[in-house]
Each structure stands twice: as structure tokens, then as C-alpha cells.
Design a protein around this motif. Structure first.
Motif, PDB file in Angstrom:
ATOM      1  N   ALA A 864      54.498  35.109  15.204  1.00 22.15           N
ATOM      2  CA  ALA A 864      53.815  35.855  14.141  1.00 22.15           C
ATOM      3  C   ALA A 864      53.190  37.134  14.688  1.00 22.15           C
ATOM      4  CB  ALA A 864      52.747  34.969  13.497  1.00 22.15           C
ATOM      5  N   MET A 865      52.545  37.037  15.839  1.00 19.74           N
ATOM      6  CA  MET A 865      51.883  38.213  16.427  1.00 19.74           C
ATOM      7  C   MET A 865      52.900  39.287  16.791  1.00 19.74           C
ATOM      8  SD  MET A 865      49.167  36.209  18.865  1.00 19.74           S
ATOM      9  CE  MET A 865      48.407  37.691  19.537  1.00 19.74           C
ATOM     10  N   ILE A 866      54.044  38.868  17.315  1.00 19.71           N
ATOM     11  CA  ILE A 866      55.075  39.832  17.714  1.00 19.71           C
ATOM     12  C   ILE A 866      55.609  40.585  16.497  1.00 19.71           C
ATOM     13  CG2 ILE A 866      57.433  39.984  18.625  1.00 19.71           C
ATOM     14  CD1 ILE A 866      56.566  37.628  20.536  1.00 19.71           C
ATOM     15  N   ARG A 867      55.697  39.913  15.356  1.00 11.66           N
ATOM     16  CA  ARG A 867      56.204  40.557  14.139  1.00 11.66           C
ATOM     17  C   ARG A 867      55.146  41.389  13.420  1.00 11.66           C
ATOM     18  NH1 ARG A 867      59.478  35.372  11.473  1.00 11.66           N
ATOM     19  NH2 ARG A 867      60.928  35.050  13.216  1.00 11.66           N
ATOM     20  N   MET A 868      53.879  41.182  13.784  1.00 13.71           N
ATOM     21  CA  MET A 868      52.791  41.768  12.999  1.00 13.71           C
ATOM     22  C   MET A 868      52.739  43.294  13.025  1.00 13.71           C
ATOM     23  SD  MET A 868      50.878  40.151  10.949  1.00 13.71           S
ATOM     24  CE  MET A 868      50.770  38.503  11.638  1.00 13.71           C
ATOM     25  N   PRO A 869      52.917  43.957  14.166  1.00 15.61           N
ATOM     26  CA  PRO A 869      52.815  45.432  14.151  1.00 15.61           C
ATOM     27  C   PRO A 869      53.779  46.085  13.173  1.00 15.61           C
ATOM     28  CG  PRO A 869      52.737  44.623  16.411  1.00 15.61           C
ATOM     29  CD  PRO A 869      53.078  43.449  15.558  1.00 15.61           C
ATOM     30  N   ARG A 870      55.018  45.605  13.124  1.00 19.79           N
ATOM     31  CA  ARG A 870      55.983  46.193  12.196  1.00 19.79           C
ATOM     32  C   ARG A 870      55.617  45.858  10.750  1.00 19.79           C
ATOM     33  NH1 ARG A 870      62.312  45.393  13.220  1.00 19.79           N
ATOM     34  NH2 ARG A 870      61.725  46.788  14.925  1.00 19.79           N
ATOM     35  N   ALA A 871      55.167  44.601  10.534  1.00 16.05           N
ATOM     36  CA  ALA A 871      54.862  44.181   9.166  1.00 16.05           C
ATOM     37  C   ALA A 871      53.665  44.929   8.593  1.00 16.05           C
ATOM     38  CB  ALA A 871      54.603  42.670   9.134  1.00 16.05           C
ATOM     39  N   THR A 872      52.668  45.216   9.433  1.00 18.30           N
ATOM     40  CA  THR A 872      51.452  45.859   8.935  1.00 18.30           C
ATOM     41  C   THR A 872      51.467  47.372   9.106  1.00 18.30           C
ATOM     42  OG1 THR A 872      50.369  45.473  11.071  1.00 18.30           O
ATOM     43  CG2 THR A 872      50.045  43.810   9.347  1.00 18.30           C
ATOM     44  N   CYS A 873      52.594  47.904   9.559  1.00 17.69           N
ATOM     45  CA  CYS A 873      52.704  49.357   9.728  1.00 17.69           C
ATOM     46  C   CYS A 873      52.468  50.044   8.378  1.00 17.69           C
ATOM     47  CB  CYS A 873      54.081  49.720  10.275  1.00 17.69           C
ATOM     48  SG  CYS A 873      54.328  51.483  10.553  1.00 17.69           S
ATOM     49  N   GLY A 874      51.576  50.986   8.350  1.00 17.91           N
ATOM     50  CA  GLY A 874      51.249  51.666   7.102  1.00 17.91           C
ATOM     51  C   GLY A 874      50.000  51.137   6.446  1.00 17.91           C
ATOM     52  N   LEU A 875      49.565  49.919   6.846  1.00 18.15           N
ATOM     53  CA  LEU A 875      48.321  49.367   6.319  1.00 18.15           C
ATOM     54  C   LEU A 875      47.162  49.785   7.225  1.00 18.15           C
ATOM     55  CD1 LEU A 875      49.392  45.704   5.427  1.00 18.15           C
ATOM     56  CD2 LEU A 875      48.704  47.491   3.806  1.00 18.15           C
ATOM     57  N   PRO A 876      45.998  50.080   6.656  1.00 10.45           N
ATOM     58  CA  PRO A 876      44.832  50.442   7.481  1.00 10.45           C
ATOM     59  C   PRO A 876      44.184  49.180   8.055  1.00 10.45           C
ATOM     60  CG  PRO A 876      44.243  50.519   5.175  1.00 10.45           C
ATOM     61  CD  PRO A 876      45.704  50.189   5.210  1.00 10.45           C
ATOM     62  N   ALA A 877      44.929  48.494   8.919  1.00 11.48           N
ATOM     63  CA  ALA A 877      44.474  47.218   9.475  1.00 11.48           C
ATOM     64  C   ALA A 877      44.846  47.136  10.946  1.00 11.48           C
ATOM     65  CB  ALA A 877      45.111  46.051   8.708  1.00 11.48           C
ATOM     66  N   LYS A 878      43.951  46.551  11.732  1.00 12.42           N
ATOM     67  CA  LYS A 878      44.207  46.338  13.156  1.00 12.42           C
ATOM     68  C   LYS A 878      43.994  44.876  13.493  1.00 12.42           C
ATOM     69  CE  LYS A 878      43.344  50.733  15.518  1.00 12.42           C
ATOM     70  NZ  LYS A 878      42.534  51.412  16.570  1.00 12.42           N
ATOM     71  N   MET A 879      44.951  44.311  14.240  1.00 13.50           N
ATOM     72  CA  MET A 879      44.796  42.945  14.722  1.00 13.50           C
ATOM     73  C   MET A 879      43.915  42.999  15.967  1.00 13.50           C
ATOM     74  SD  MET A 879      47.786  40.087  15.267  1.00 13.50           S
ATOM     75  CE  MET A 879      48.774  41.120  16.370  1.00 13.50           C
ATOM     76  N   LEU A 888      42.470  37.502  13.796  1.00 13.20           N
ATOM     77  CA  LEU A 888      41.356  38.250  13.231  1.00 13.20           C
ATOM     78  C   LEU A 888      41.741  39.725  13.125  1.00 13.20           C
ATOM     79  CD1 LEU A 888      38.596  36.987  12.489  1.00 13.20           C
ATOM     80  CD2 LEU A 888      37.636  38.134  14.495  1.00 13.20           C
ATOM     81  N   PHE A 889      41.476  40.322  11.969  1.00 17.22           N
ATOM     82  CA  PHE A 889      41.833  41.715  11.710  1.00 17.22           C
ATOM     83  C   PHE A 889      40.589  42.492  11.284  1.00 17.22           C
ATOM     84  CE2 PHE A 889      45.643  39.285  11.179  1.00 17.22           C
ATOM     85  CZ  PHE A 889      46.694  40.119  11.525  1.00 17.22           C
ATOM     86  N   GLU A 890      40.628  43.806  11.518  1.00 17.20           N
ATOM     87  CA  GLU A 890      39.635  44.721  10.960  1.00 17.20           C
ATOM     88  C   GLU A 890      40.382  45.618   9.977  1.00 17.20           C
ATOM     89  OE1 GLU A 890      35.862  47.039  12.790  1.00 17.20           O
ATOM     90  OE2 GLU A 890      37.799  47.612  13.626  1.00 17.20           O
ATOM     91  N   VAL A 891      39.946  45.602   8.719  1.00 21.68           N
ATOM     92  CA  VAL A 891      40.718  46.213   7.643  1.00 21.68           C
ATOM     93  C   VAL A 891      39.807  47.104   6.801  1.00 21.68           C
ATOM     94  CG1 VAL A 891      42.247  45.741   5.686  1.00 21.68           C
ATOM     95  CG2 VAL A 891      42.091  44.095   7.560  1.00 21.68           C
ATOM     96  N   GLU A 892      40.331  48.235   6.374  1.00 20.73           N
ATOM     97  CA  GLU A 892      39.580  49.068   5.439  1.00 20.73           C
ATOM     98  C   GLU A 892      39.350  48.280   4.152  1.00 20.73           C
ATOM     99  OE1 GLU A 892      41.109  52.939   4.720  1.00 20.73           O
ATOM    100  OE2 GLU A 892      41.016  53.547   6.848  1.00 20.73           O
ATOM    101  N   ALA A 893      38.154  48.431   3.600  1.00 23.58           N
ATOM    102  CA  ALA A 893      37.724  47.584   2.490  1.00 23.58           C
ATOM    103  C   ALA A 893      38.714  47.560   1.332  1.00 23.58           C
ATOM    104  CB  ALA A 893      36.349  48.033   2.005  1.00 23.58           C
ATOM    105  N   GLY A 894      39.347  48.656   1.040  1.00 17.89           N
ATOM    106  CA  GLY A 894      40.244  48.698  -0.112  1.00 17.89           C
ATOM    107  C   GLY A 894      41.606  48.089   0.115  1.00 17.89           C
TER     108      GLY A 894
END
Length: 935
Positions: A864-879, A888-894
Motif C-alpha cells: 500500500a505504501m509503495i502505491r501511495m505516492p502515485r495514488a495521492t499525486c495531485g492531492l494536498p496530502a503527505k504520508m 498517518l497523513f497530513e492533509v489540507e483541511a478541504g
């Protein structure tokens, strides 16, 4: 030339050359017709190097390469279990054996083997003949069995270390001279060759006995005089076995041979024969080198690998080159560095290592970089060494003779980022993070630490020094010899450049050799998929997480520390009141005296120091019996640990530049594939106690952002249901039922609508306990109930779910037969202690049962972790963090809802398509201003 006085015979252990070549060379191993030839290529390189190195006044007059022929010898007739535990010859090596004989003859060197005898026996016979004729003998081998021949004009040469082995070296290894080596080996036995020896007697003890009694016969005749009872009994009862062992280790120096020493005279190779053979093998590089050496034109060998295909089947240099500083270069200018970069580009790979001022990648300064492109040759580029490096308080001015840091990095950046050049490292994540801080994104990478981990998880550690000693038979320069230790230790920028070159270049050299050794083994041992899909691609993901870090609120930690201190003081006063006196609660000795001497509680046991044991297990047992004082001490200890390990220590880990805490993940830390967190460890923050859960309040989101937690729900129970084939549990998971309530209902015959929290809690403890092979004693301690009642719970559990017991028994049986267990994704976890007797046997059994389950869960979240960077690309979120089954992620509120949806989809589908589980994976999600709120 008749062999006699003044002659010098070289005897080469051909079988050792073959196996070294097979296991130590890169996996470019086949001819154009598919024939495996890697071992042949390596063997030819080694023979050619031997010929080149043995010219001049001390060159041998006579030489032969000696091989084993077949596996059955007269020793098998003496003892049918001789070498019985040897693994079968690898399939890729089998067709290459006759080709190595052809290669030897092509070099015009005598090639000797004899049915029914080992190569060592032939070597012994020729050695004795040569010595008796007045000549000298050099045996080119490191085989300890041949050390019985050393002395009287006979020496050995360890070609791997370029080290001579004489009488002194033999005595250093065995504790006796060469004439008594056989006696020591007969007593010590040999697990590799399955020679029984005397059980419980090792090399050191054997040497002591032989030195005391003179020889083996005298020792056995006087065994009654041996003072140690167990040793005496072994020598008396196992005397025949010991004598048999002596027959097995004694080399036969009377092997019948149909030639004389004169036939071994050194001969020049015939160019047509040698180049014809090399051409037939498609060895273009070696053919060119040999042709140049012989002064003739190289043969025309068609290119069987067109552009874009794999490179030549011929591996490059042999891997048994000695480790010598003469092969290491100090690169001080752009021209010299450019040559190394050209070599790396031509090779398509380069081993890389960095030297820094700290182990903390986020704060360390780069001091130098080492490179290696072939074994035995490496360079070090000094960049940040300081004046006065011999003085702890030396100048901060840069030492002379170094490249400017930026200039070197500008030259190296294209190479380190070139997708066509593999960058090889040992714990490459560290070096990648160092380079990333200087604007260089290193890719692609190989990691020898992770290769070893994929190959040998459970067998040994994976640090470079240990791997070098174990697999290269080389002890690297210890870092302490450069930096010192304690208060007087210096940082690497204070190390003199000359010393740094030897140390750093050696690291790169070792790394390259380990890579060439391990890479082909990944395929041979069927763990390529584990390395390529679970280990190597995780490195950049972890590096990015670690560099991101997580914000920790210092004020919150400080308030918690004060609160914990006040509560500890209250507990301490209560403990003193219960004890009837003041004492140091943190002193195990004083606590033991209070509990067992003054209060007279039962169960006190003294250790070797004379103090009572007062570990958590002892205090938990006493607390379960209703004693308040040990229960309060447990509470005090927990608060003390939380305060010292977390609320106090975490404040020191806050990076002053980022304001965040940057943990480091160790991929190879746990045998099962679980990640380990260190400096600081963020995976072991307690969550069962209220105080432990509160610590997570200090892990906060930046302004305008939210902490989001996604956690696999009961993943290990789901995997257990799948692998053990428990239909009831599988159905319950498919229907989304409360698995703990269901288990309680099944076991205790309690309808679901009448389920009480206490019964459910007991079922939950059993559910999770079974995965870890919990005993009745352990469950009793967890639930604080009588042991008999706890064992009854476990017995009923297995009666209700017999598939679990069957899974456990089958897993242990497999482990005993194969020496490892496997996850569903092919990760092998070795179980070397599974057949052990005594106290450790139970632990080994439980570990083997749990490993496939925990390991599969670890593999799932890795995927799951290996796939995560590509899957969340474009989202304002960091693992940011991984804590076993939680991300655990840090994500912009919206963007919280979108992020949860994407991450949940990745996590729940992580096993696919490699493994289709019979139960669904489900993920719980939470969000909040801090970790405690999100979890």
C-alpha cells in the motif's frame, strides 16, 4: 624439468575457485544459446589473474588445478552421513562443471581429479611428494582442512585476502600446530561436512585438551583423568565416534596417481586453443585481454546482444581480489572525478557511499563521497575535511587538497540521477536523504542490506561489517579506529584525508562486492519478487516520509512531563506508605528487599547478583494476586517510562530548522518484514493507557491542515482466517460482524444479544493471543485470571476452530523440514532455532507460527505504501508515519474526504493482484487536529 630441490609447486583448489565464481559474480550468466556460463567466466578470469600475478623470479616451476570428482568417496563408505547435509548443486552450475575443466586445459595447466577421492586428498598426496623431493609447495586455498599440511616448506595462500598461511597462522586458528590440527578437528567435528566429533567440545576446548595430553590417542586413553565431569563422560562414551571423525578429517596422502610431479611443469598456453575456447564461450572482454597478453589478434566473436538487449554474458573482473589500499584513489580535482564518472557510465552501475558528520541525515554535513565500479578499485572524494583534524579543537578551515563541494556535486548529479546507471548502496536510504538535501534525487538504486534481508531474514544481521566478514571473509576498518569513542570521539570531518580514503573507499568496494554476490542469489533463492516489489521500491517512499517528519508541540510535551512528574510523586508517596518506609522506587534491589524480605510475599527469586528479580512479569503476578504495592510500582514505572522516553526525550528530537520530528525507519529490523522506527521510536507509544494515548495529542497538524489516520481493522485475524481456512471467521468478516463478540458467542455459548463487555474482552484477548502462540500462563497474566481457567479458554478455542491448530502444526512441520516459513507474498523468514531443544524451543515455535501472519500483514501495508505516492499525486496530502497497521497523513483541511477515499481504496486493495484473500480488508479512518483525535 625434473622436480627436485629448488622447484616450487603451486596447487590450486579448483572447486573453491568454481564456487567462488558462481556465487560472487553478477547475474549476466548465459551464452546466446542459453547455456549458463557465469561460473565459467568467473573461473577463467581468476585463472587468468593467477597466471598474470605469478610471473617473475618467484614464479612456480610446476602447477596444477585440483578438482573434486563426484560426491561419493571412501569417506562415505566409512560414514554414510558424511556431507549428508550439503545442499544439492545448483542447476545452473551443473552444466558448467565440465567447462571449467576445459578452461583449465585451455590455459595449458594440469587438470587433476580422481573418482573416489576428494581434491584435498590429491593435494595432500602431491604436497607430500613435492616436500619429500626437496621442493616448496604453495596451496592456493583457504580450506581449513588443508592446514594440516602446512610446514616444512609448505604454505597456503588465501587468494581472497592475499594472505599467506604458515605455521603461526595455523596455530592462531586452531590453537595447535599443523601436526595436531587433525586431532583438534576430530574432537570439534564439523557441521558443514557433518563430521560428528565430540558433542559440546569446540575448537578452543579441543586445543586445550590436545595441548594438555599431547595427542588424541593419549587423551582418549587417559579420559578418566579429565576433571570436568561432562567433558570426561563425552570423551569416554564417544571415543569411537571421535576416532571415526579423525579418519574423516585426516587427508589421504597416499592417493594413487598415474603421473609424476614432472608432468606438472608450467607450460605456456597455446594461443589457438585458449582463444578458441574463450571465443566459443563468447568471452569478448577476456579474449581481448588474453590476446593482448599473448601478442596475437583477438578472435572475432559475433555480438549476440544487439542494442537494447542485456549486456554481454561475460561478467567482468573476478570477485576474489584482495582488499588493499593500493587500489583506492583519492580524487582531488574535476579531471580525476570525470574519469570515474566515465567508468560508471560505461559499466552501467556504481557503488556509492557518503561520509558525514552525523548519523542524523536531517542535520548531517556531507564530508566526502566514495565510488566503486569494480572489485578492488574505488575512490574517495574529500569535500569537507577540516584543518587540524588530529585535534578535537582544530580549525574550522577546510583542509587543502579537496574538491569544492558544489563543483563535485554538479559533476555527480547527472550520474546519480541517470536512469541508465544503477546506484548501489548499503542502507541506501541514508545516502539518498543526504543527497536529497543537496538537491540530488538518486535513482535507480540497489541496496545490499535489503538484498541480504530478502535472502537471509532470520539468519543474521544485515549490517555491512557483519556481511563483509560473513560473505567476503574480510574484516572492514572499524569506524571507532578513526573517530574514537566516548567524550574524546571526533566527527568524520576531523579524520585525516589519508585515513578517510582507506576507510571510505573500502566501504564502497565492499558494497559492490556484496551486490555482485547477492544479486544473482535473489533469483536462485526465489526471492527476486520480494526484493523488487517489497523492498527496493519502498526506499524512496520511506525517505520522503522521514524527510517530511511530523510536527510535535513542545509546550504540550512540557505540560505532560510536569503532569507525569506530579503523578509519579503521588504514586511514590503511596508506595512508601504501603511499604511502611521510604526507599528508592527506581531501585530493583531495594524494591526486592521490601517485597520479599520485609513484606514476605511469595515468589521471590534471587539472580546471580544476589538481588531479587523484580521485572514486570514478577510484579504483574503479584498484582494479579491482589497486592497493591507491586501494582502501584507498575503504574509508577509506566509513567516514568512515558516521561523519560517520550515527553522529555521527544523535545530533544524536534529539529530546530523544521520544527518537526523526523524518525527513521529500518526495513531490515524485524524478521517478519515489519518496519522498525528509531531516533525516535514512534511505533511503541502505548495506546492501552490513558496517559499513553495522551502523548499522541502532542503530534499536531500545521495551521490549515488536518491529521488523518487510516488503520487496517484486525488485519492479522483476517489473514489467519484465510490461511487457516476458518469458514465461520471468514463469513463473519465478509458480513462485517463483530469478530470478538462472535468468537465469545461461539466459545462460551452466549447469544450475541446477551454479550457482556467482560466476555467480549476475554474473547478479544484470546483472538489476538492465539496469533502469537500465547500460553495459558500468558493469557492468565493478561486477563488476571487463574492459569487453569485461561488454559481452558485456549483449549475450547482450538476445539471450536480446529483449523487453527491444524495451521499451527502444519506451519511448525514445514519450518522444521525447510528451515523457514513464508508469507503469502513469498517472503522467507528463516527459523534456525526451530529444531532446538530446551527453553528456546517454545519461542521458536511461536515465532514460526506467527511469522507468516504478521509477515503477510507487513507485506500488505508495504504494498500500500509503495502505491501511495502515485495514488495521492495531485492531492494536498503527505504520508508522514507508519505504525504497523496504521498510516498517518497530513492533509489540507478541504481535501480530507478525497484523501481518505483514495487512501482507503489503495489500502483495501493492496494485496491484489498478487494474492486474493478469502476475506475483505477493511480500513478505519479518522481525522483531527492531532494524532490522538484522528486515531
Amino acid at each position: 624439468m625434473a622436480f627436485g630441490k629448488g622447484c616450487h609447486l603451486h596447487l590450486i583448489d579448483g572447486s573453491a575457485f568454481i564456487f567462488r565464481a558462481f556465487h560472487a559474480l553478477p547475474p549476466l550468466t548465459r551464452k546466446s544459446d542459453g547455456l549458463p556460463i557465469g561460473a565459467v567466466a568467473g573461473f577463467c578470469n581468476m585463472i587468468f589473474k593467477y597466471v598474470e600475478d605469478n610471473k617473475g623470479p618467484d614464479a612456480p616451476t610446476h602447477v596444477a588445478v585440483i578438482f573434486d570428482k563426484g560426491s561419493h568417496t571412501f569417506r562415505n563408505d566409512l560414514y554414510d552421513l558424511y556431507k549428508a547435509n550439503r545442499e544439492d548443486m545448483p542447476e545452473d552450475l551443473r552444466p558448467q562443471i565440465p567447462l571449467t575443466r576445459e578452461a583449465t586445459r585451455a590455459f595449458n595447466i594440469a587438470c587433476i581429479e580422481k573418482e573416489g577421492y576428494e581434491a584435498d586428498d590429491i593435494i595432500a598426496t602431491l604436497t607430500v611428494q613435492a616436500r619429500d623431493a626437496g621442493g616448496r609447495v604453495t596451496i592456493i586455498s583457504s580450506d581449513k582442512d588443508l592446514m594440516q599440511l602446512v610446514g616444512g616448506g609448505v604454505e597456503m595462500l588465501d587468494a581472497m585476502k592475499n594472505k599467506r598461511i604458515g605455521v603461526e597462522e595455523v596455530a592462531e586458528k586452531f590453537g595447535v600446530g599443523p601436526d595436531r590440527v587433525v586431532d583438534v578437528q576430530a574432537l570439534a567435528g564439523d557441521s558443514v561436512d557433518n563430521i560428528p566429533g565430540a558433542p559440546g567440545i569446540g575448537i578452543k576446548t579441543a586445543a586445550l585438551l590436545i595441548n594438555e595430553y599431547g595427542d588424541l590417542d593419549s587423551l582418549l586413553a587417559r579420559a578418566e583423568e579429565v576433571k570436568q565431569p561432562k567433558r570426561r563422560q563425552t570423551l569416554i562414551e564417544k571415543a569411537d565416534q571421535i576416532r571415526l571423525s579423525r579418519q574423516l578429517v585426516q587427508l589421504d596422502a597416499q592417493t594413487p596417481l598415474d603421473f609424476t610431479l614432472d608432468a606438472l611443469e608450467v607450460q605456456e598456453p597455446d594461443p589457438d586453443a585458449l582463444l578458441g575456447f574463450l571465443g566459443q564461450m563468447e568471452f569478448r572482454t577476456l579474449s581481448k585481454r588474453v590476446a593482448e597478453n599473448l601478442g596475437v589478434a583477438p578472435p572475432a566473436i559475433p555480438d549476440t546482444n544487439p542494442a537494447g538487449a542485456n549486456p554481454s554474458a561475460e561478467p567482468d573482473a573476478p570477485e576474489n581480489l584482495p582488499f588493499v589500499p593500493e587500489g583506492y584513489e583519492c580524487v582531488r580535482d574535476a579531471a580525476a572525478l570525470g574519469l570515474w564518472i566515465e567508468r560508471a557510465n560505461a559499466r552501467g552501475w556504481v557503488a556509492v557511499d557518503t561520509e558525514t558528520t552525523s548519523l542524523d541525515e536531517m542535520r548531517a554535513d556531507l564530508v566526502g563521497i566514495s565510488l566503486s565500479v569494480e572489485p578492488g578499485q574505488a575512490c574517495y572524494i574529500p569535500l569537507g575535511h577540516r584543518d587540524g583534524s588530529d585535534d578535537l579543537f582544530g580549525s574550522d578551515n577546510l583542509a587543502e587538497g579537496q574538491m569544492p563541494l558544489n563543483a563535485a556535486l554538479d559533476l555527480l548529479k547527472p550520474l546519480l540521477e541517470d536512469p541508465a546507471v544503477m546506484k548501489i548502496g548499503q542502507n541506501m536510504k541514508y545516502d539518498a536523504k543526504i543527497f536529497a538535501r543537496y538537491g540530488i534525487q538518486v535513482a535507480p538504486i540497489d541496496d545490499t542490506m535489503l538484498m541480504s534481508y530478502a535472502l537471509n531474514s532470520g539468519l543474521h544481521g544485515h549490517g555491512m561489517d557483519a556481511l563483509s566478514e560473513r560473505y567476503l571473509d574480510h574484516v572492514p576498518i572499524p569506524i571507532k579506529s578513526l573517530l574514537g569513542s566516548g567524550k574524546s570521539a571526533i566527527t568524520f570531518d576531523r579524520v585525516p584525508i589519508g585515513d578517510a580514503v582507506k576507510y571510505a573507499a573500502e566501504d564502497a568496494d565492499i558494497t559492490l562486492r556484496l551486490s555482485q554476490l547477492f544479486k544473482p542469489q535473489l533469483h536462485q533463492r526465489r526471492v527476486t519478487t520480494v526484493y523488487e516489489t517489497l523492498e527496493r521500491p519502498l526506499v524512496p517512499v520511506l525517505a520522503e516520509m522521514e524527510m517530511a517528519g511530523i510536527k510535535v508541540d513542545r509546550d504540550t510535551l512540557s505540560r505532560m512531563s510536569n503532569a507525569f512528574a506530579q503523578k509519579m510523586a503521588g504514586l511514590e508517596a503511596e508506595i512508601h506508605d504501603l511499604a511502611g518506609q521510604s526507599f528508592n522506587v527506581g531501585s530493583p534491589k531495594q524494591l526486592g528487599e521490601i517485597l520479599f524480605d520485609k513484606m514476605g510475599l511469595e515468589g521471590g527469586k534471587k539472580g546471580k547478583t544476589g538481588a531479587y528479580a523484580t521485572g514486570a512479569d514478577v510484579l504483574e503476578d503479584l498484582a494479579a494476586e491482589g497486592h497493591d504495592l507491586p501494582a502501584r510500582v507498575l503504574d509508577w514505572r509506566q509513567l516514568s517510562k512515558l516521561k523519560s522516553t517520550y515527553t522529555d526525550a521527544l523535545q530533544d528530537h524536534i529539529n530546530p530548522e523544521t520544527g518537526r520530528v523526523h524518525t527513521s525507519y529500518i526495513q531490515s529490523g524485524a524478521n517478519t518484514g515489519r518496519l522498525a522506527s528509531t531516533d525516535p521510536n514512534l511505533q511503541n507509544i502505548p495506546v492501552r493507557s490513558e496517559e499513553g494515548r495522551r502523548i499522541r495529542e502532542a503530534f499536531v497538524a500545521e495551521t490549515g491542515k488536518v491529521i488523518v489516520s487510516l488503520d487496517y481493522s484486525q488485519i492479522e485475524l483476517r489473514i489467519l482466517a484465510h490461511v487457516a481456512g476458518i469458514d465461520e471467521l471468514k463469513q463473519a468478516f465478509r458480513e462485517g460482524q463483530d469478530i470478538h463478540a462472535l468468537t465469545a458467542s461461539e466459545m462460551f455459548d452466549v447469544p450475541l444479544d446477551e454479550m457482556t463487555p467482560d466476555i467480549r474482552r476475554q474473547a478479544k484477548a484470546i483472538n489476538f493471543g492465539v496469533i502469537y502462540g500465547i500460553s495459558g500462563f500468558g493469557l492468565a497474566r493478561n486477563l488476571r485470571i487463574p492459569r487453569g481457567e485461561a488454559q481452558g479458554f485456549i483449549d475450547r478455542y482450538f476445539e471450536r476452530f480446529p483449523g487453527i491448530r491444524e495451521y499451527m502444526d502444519d506451519t511448525v512441520k514445514f519450518a522444521k523440514e525447510h528451515g523457514f516459513v513464508e508469507t503469502l507474498f513469498g517472503r522467507k523468514i528463516h527459523t534456525p532455532e526451530i529444531n532446538a531443544k530446551g527453553p528456546g524451543a517454545g519461542f521458536a515455535r511461536r515465532a514460526a507460527i506467527n511469522a507468516p501472519i504478521q509477515g503477510t500483514a507487513a507485506d500488505v501495508i508495504r504494498r500500500a505504501m509503495i502505491r501511495m505516492p502515485r495514488a495521492t499525486c495531485g492531492l494536498p496530502a503527505k504520508m508522514l508515519l507508519q505504525v504497523h497497521d496504521e498510516l498517518l497523513f497530513e492533509v489540507e483541511a478541504g481535501a480530507v474526504d478525497d484523501t481518505i477515499a483514495v487512501v482507503r481504496k489503495v489500502m483495501e486493495g493492496a494485496a491484489m493482484p498478487a494474492v486474493k484473500l478469502d476475506v475483505p480488508l477493511t480500513v478505519d479512518a479518522g481525522q483531527g487536529a492531532n494524532w490522538a483525535e484522528a486515531h
